[in-house]
Design an enzyme around this catalytic site. Structure first.
Site, PDB file in Angstrom:
ATOM      1  N   GLU A  17       3.741   3.708  33.445  1.00 37.60           N
ATOM      2  CA  GLU A  17       2.782   4.066  32.406  1.00 37.60           C
ATOM      3  C   GLU A  17       1.610   4.775  33.061  1.00 37.60           C
ATOM      4  OE1 GLU A  17       1.343   1.204  29.589  1.00 37.60           O
ATOM      5  OE2 GLU A  17       3.271   0.169  29.450  1.00 37.60           O
TER       6      GLU A  17
ATOM      7  N   GLU B 104       3.687  -5.627  31.893  1.00 39.32           N
ATOM      8  CA  GLU B 104       2.325  -6.041  32.249  1.00 39.32           C
ATOM      9  C   GLU B 104       2.180  -7.559  32.218  1.00 39.32           C
ATOM     10  OE1 GLU B 104      -0.311  -2.119  31.093  1.00 39.32           O
ATOM     11  OE2 GLU B 104      -0.201  -3.727  29.608  1.00 39.32           O
TER      12      GLU B 104
END
Length: 486
Positions: free
Chosen positions: A384, A181
């Protein structure tokens, strides 16, 4: 879309689950591991923010120190993953376990051996490791010495670490991600967690106020991560041309609340900054066109050398991976907001929400897959996706998490639709396949896993593992390559 529609996923599709060392591994000072940034983050709740502390405070609970102790349970956990049929397992290497201080000249052999053992266990069951090099796990010593990624010196530290991992595990790992991320660095939330910089407040916040000087440092630090990633990609490909190396973005879908052009422009800006500001740098090798105005409007002046620009062009990734949990709504009128993974937004009246207020939007995943694939045309992977929920033991002693099954089914169906749309999707690793610590709140109460771990928010519990109903459901999904989602 029919609820009973059967989807055809590609042969060799990667099915599995995802974890992160700071939330899962534990063993925080065992085996020569040094302190990492998350080791200085306290526990919290949905209403009580986590704090960072410069020193480890006595009688304060730091969830990463033990997490759920994969360090001592890895054989048991990987056997359970194999029983579900995983052919991929996403995990991160904890940088501080390989280089205790981050800038050591000699790696820690005990740490290197630990991951050799983990990968050997994966190989025994035919599971491909998908390894994240940096999943919010900057060594604490680099925060103290260089203010984390604000220091350009950390680029060379990371490159040395990445090269060590690539060399050590070149015959054991095929799939790699450089930074988890990475776009967290575009939010104040990412100051301490993602960039390892000393924040201006001791509480973690998704929308904390910061000075202009800190904003400037944050984007400079993010630039250093871009350069480090690009250098690592080049080194990895040189060590093993068969490596498949990707970026990882916190995927955000923002809808305009109305057809007011101002709402539409705000939504477009959110999607650009969330999904493509970092994506363009890592996939295309240069900052996007809209970055110039963003930097001008915010009076940000980055130190970008000619050498940096060359590295970014040479070090583009092979695939684009992302997390996806929810969507948000952009509005210029204001209104009741909802919090999610990094970004909040106005409440969407058409969607239900999780126990933590994250709005559930499977169709948004299809939209995102199409939007990103249309921009880049390279393979995608969802690394995810999952539902954080309060799991309560039923009277029969079991965990009947039908709500989790419903969530995952609806998202996998939309993956199937996107594949029919023409999207090249490599795989899916559901987040938190084994219950672990929440990164945003530091809780155990917020559970994601197919596998229950006996531990509570205060660190109490014997850490034993139990299967939930979703365990057998996902086992069936994998066995049928996504054809049976009932």
């Amino acid at each position: 879309m029919s609820e009973n529609k059967v989807y055809e996923f590609p042969a060799g599709f990667l099915w599995g689950g995802a974890t992160a060392a700071n939330q899962y591994e534990g063993g925080w000072l065992e085996g020569g591991k040094g302190e990492s940034v998350p080791d200085h983050l306290t526990g919290g709740t949905v209403n009580t923010p986590r704090r960072w502390t410069r020193e480890i405070e006595k009688d304060i609970y730091y969830p990463s120190h033990e997490a759920v102790d994969f360090y001592h349970h890895y054989k048991e956990d990987i056997a359970l993953m194999a029983e579900m049929g995983f052919n991929v397992f996403r995990l991160s290497i904890n940088w501080g376990r390989i280089f205790s201080n981050g800038d050591d000249r000699t790696p820690n052999q005990e740490g290197i051996d630990f991951y050799h053992n983990v990968f050997a266990e994966c190989k025994k069951y035919g599971i491909e490791p998908l390894v994240t090099l940096s999943h919010y796990e900057l060594p604490w010593a680099l925060t103290l010495k260089y203010n984390g990624w604000a220091g350009r010196e950390v680029i060379d530290c990371f490159v040395r670490y990445a090269e060590t991992c690539f060399m050590e595990y070149k015959d054991e790992v095929k799939y790699w991600l450089t930074f988890n991320e990475i776009n967290a660095g575009t939010f104040s939330f990412g100051t301490i967690m993602s960039l390892g910089m000393v924040p201006e407040h001791d509480e973690m916040s998704f929308d904390g106020d910061e000075s202009h000087e800190q904003l400037q440092r944050r984007y400079q630090a993010l630039h250093h991560q871009f350069v480090a990633s690009a250098k690592a990609v080049q080194i990895g490909h040189a060590i093993n041309p068969n490596f498949v190396i990707g970026c990882m973005i916190a995927g955000q879908v923002a809808y305009p609340e109305t057809c007011n052009p101002k709402d539409a422009l705000q939504a477009q800006n959110r999607n650009n900054m969330s999904n493509y500001f970092c994506g363009d740098v890592q996939v295309r090798g240069s900052y996007p066109y809209f970055a110039k105005r963003f930097f001008k409007d915010n009076d940000i002046h980055l130190d970008i050398t000619k050498e940096d620009e060359i590295e970014l062009k040479r070090g583009t990734v092979d695939f684009y991976s992302f997390s996806y949990y929810m969507s948000s709504v952009a509005s210029t009128r204001g209104g009741k907001t909802t919090e999610g993974n990094i970004m909040g937004g106005v409440k969407n009246p058409y969607l239900k929400a999780s126990d933590w207020g994250w709005q559930i939007d499977p169709e948004g995943l299809r939209w995102y897959l199409n939007d990103v694939y249309g921009r880049y045309g390279i393979p995608l992977m969802i690394v995810e996706n999952g539902l954080g929920a309060i799991d309560v033991r039923s009277e029969d002693g079991k965990f009947h998490d039908v709500y989790r099954i419903d969530y995952l089914r609806s998202h996998i169906q939309q993956m199937g639709e996107a594949i029919e749309d023409g999207v090249d999707l490599l795989g899916y690793t559901m987040w938190g396949c084994v219950d672990l610590v929440s990164a945003s709140t530091g809780e155990m109460k917020k559970r994601y896993g197919f596998i229950y771990v006996d531990k509570d928010n205060d660190g109490n519990g014997d850490l034993h593992r139990e299967k939930k109903d979703s365990f057998d459901w996902y086992k069936k999904v994998i066995a049928t390559n996504g054809r049976d989602l009932s």
